[in-house]
Design an enzyme around this catalytic site. Structure first.
Site, PDB file in Angstrom:
ATOM      1  NE  ARG A 237       2.601  -1.393  10.499  1.00  0.00           N
ATOM      2  CZ  ARG A 237       3.003  -2.662  10.640  1.00  0.00           C
ATOM      3  NH1 ARG A 237       3.010  -3.477   9.596  1.00  0.00           N
ATOM      4  NH2 ARG A 237       3.376  -3.113  11.812  1.00  0.00           N
ATOM      5  CD  GLU A 266      -3.642  -3.594   7.192  1.00  0.00           C
ATOM      6  OE1 GLU A 266      -3.526  -4.275   8.226  1.00  0.00           O
ATOM      7  OE2 GLU A 266      -2.691  -3.289   6.470  1.00  0.00           O
ATOM      8  CG  HIS A 284      -1.052  -6.903   7.768  1.00  0.00           C
ATOM      9  ND1 HIS A 284      -1.100  -5.640   8.289  1.00  0.00           N
ATOM     10  CD2 HIS A 284       0.181  -7.363   8.056  1.00  0.00           C
ATOM     11  CE1 HIS A 284       0.051  -5.349   8.885  1.00  0.00           C
ATOM     12  NE2 HIS A 284       0.846  -6.401   8.748  1.00  0.00           N
TER      13      HIS A 284
HETATM   14  C1  8YV Z   1       1.998  -8.901  12.057  1.00  0.00           C
HETATM   15  C2  8YV Z   1       3.455  -6.969  11.200  1.00  0.00           C
HETATM   16  O1  8YV Z   1       0.950  -9.271  11.221  1.00  0.00           O
HETATM   17  O2  8YV Z   1       5.404  -7.466  12.405  1.00  0.00           O
HETATM   18  C3  8YV Z   1       4.684  -6.601  11.944  1.00  0.00           C
HETATM   19  O3  8YV Z   1       4.944  -5.394  12.068  1.00  0.00           O
HETATM   20  O4  8YV Z   1       2.826  -6.170  10.618  1.00  0.00           O
HETATM   21  C4  8YV Z   1       3.043  -8.398  11.147  1.00  0.00           C
HETATM   22  O5  8YV Z   1       4.120  -9.243  11.303  1.00  0.00           O
HETATM   23  C5  8YV Z   1       1.416  -8.111  13.128  1.00  0.00           C
HETATM   24  O6  8YV Z   1       2.280  -7.415  13.910  1.00  0.00           O
HETATM   25  C6  8YV Z   1       0.584  -9.044  14.011  1.00  0.00           C
HETATM   26  O7  8YV Z   1      -0.342  -8.345  14.664  1.00  0.00           O
END
Ligand code: 8YV
Length: 317
Positions: A237, A266, A284
């Site tokens: 993150r 982001e 991302h």
């Molecule tokens: C996804 C992510 O892009 O799983 C996560 O925590 O950051 C990513 O796999 C995201 O959650 C999709 O919105």
């Protein structure tokens, strides 16, 4: 927005989902879309009582104020493994169950970490720009760094961290890891001091969850310990890294380069990073393959349907 009958549970979607997933949910439930709502207060006053479930994602999350506006909310089902954007404390206080999508995305996120690592080490993206811009006709591309024999420090040896360790081990790299506890049954060296791990690492890969506990875990001190020949890779993150400190470390040559899939704000990326050839930037996309996003969508539907038929979740947080 559709409200047909009161027989199907009513859900609130916080942000758009994969189109096929959203369509499936809309065919089975009564659905409101928060991003379509102009006046949220009026919406919550007239429809808040009817909403029993929220579907969201790791990115869209869910604020406590939304939960508080929904007195009959029972469940939040999220697309993504990270749930730092969901106010879990408020959910717990209000007895709202929460699920995420662990397990199904580890390989793709680890692939992304490794892709960034080999890219910054060998300058693949920079080399691509070099060829496209016609510079090969006049200059030699600078030499890169070998992976074999180098040390990869992994910050957070969860499922994704372990999948990264497996990949870098296959490239004959040494693996050491930092985390709150040493883990039994892993063949990797534990380093309880993050700065010490950074100073021993050629590549420092971040694979910890986001949230308060890891906020700005990586600041100037850790970057200085990583040193002028070290690379930082972040697929975790943006909040884990003090982004201003990272930009200045890169500007001053405190570290050699970085591979970044996640950012503090982001989709905003600090302008200086856009201008650096020793930094690889991706939007991302960690889990972003057809196969993995489908598996995540399937798990979201499974959690949702299971909750509304049995009151249980397959992968509760
Ligand atoms: C996804 C992510 O892009 O799983 C996560 O925590 O950051 C990513 O796999 C995201 O959650 C999709 O919105």
């Amino acid at each position: 927005m559709s409200e047909t009958t009161n027989q199907t549970p009513t859900l609130l979607l916080i942000g758009p989902l994969l189109p096929a997933l959203q369509q499936q949910i809309e065919s089975m439930y009564t659905v409101y879309k928060l991003w379509d709502v102009e006046d949220k207060n009026t919406f919550f006053k007239s429809h808040g009582d009817s909403i029993q479930g929220i579907v969201t994602s790791g990115i869209h999350g869910c604020k406590g104020e939304v939960m508080r506006a929904l007195p009959n909310l029972k469940v939040i089902v999220s697309f993504g493994v990270g749930y730092d954007a969901i106010d879990i404390a408020t959910a717990r206080d209000r007895g709202v169950a929460v699920s995420n999508t662990p397990g199904v995305l580890d390989d793709c996120v680890a692939d992304t970490a490794f892709a960034l690592l080999i890219d910054v080490a060998r300058g693949i993206s920079a080399a691509d720009r070099f060829v496209r811009n016609g510079r090969w006709l006049k200059e030699k591309f600078p030499l890169g760094r070998k992976l074999g024999g180098k040390t990869c420090g992994i910050v957070g040896l969860g499922n994704i961290g372990k999948a990264i360790a497996k990949r870098v081990s296959a490239f004959d790299m040494n693996v050491a890891y930092y985390g709150r506890h040493q883990q039994a049954d892993v063949p990797y060296r534990y380093e309880p001091d993050l700065k010490a791990l950074a100073s021993q690492s050629d590549f420092l890969v971040l694979a910890v969850p986001g949230g308060n506990a890891t906020h700005h875990l990586i600041g100037t001190d850790v970057l200085q310990a990583l040193g002028k020949d070290g690379f930082l890779i972040n697929i975790a993150r943006g909040s884990v890294v003090d982004e201003a400190a990272l930009v200045s470390a890169l500007q001053q040559g405190v570290i050699a380069g970085a591979g970044l899939d996640v950012f503090a704000h982001e989709p905003e990326v600090p302008q200086p990073l856009l201008e650096m050839d020793n930094v690889v930037l991706t939007p991302h996309l960690g889990s972003g393959t057809h196969e993995t996003r489908q598996a995540m969508a399937d798990l979201v539907l499974e959690n949702l349907n299971l909750y509304f038929t049995s009151g249980k979740l397959k992968t509760p947080v």
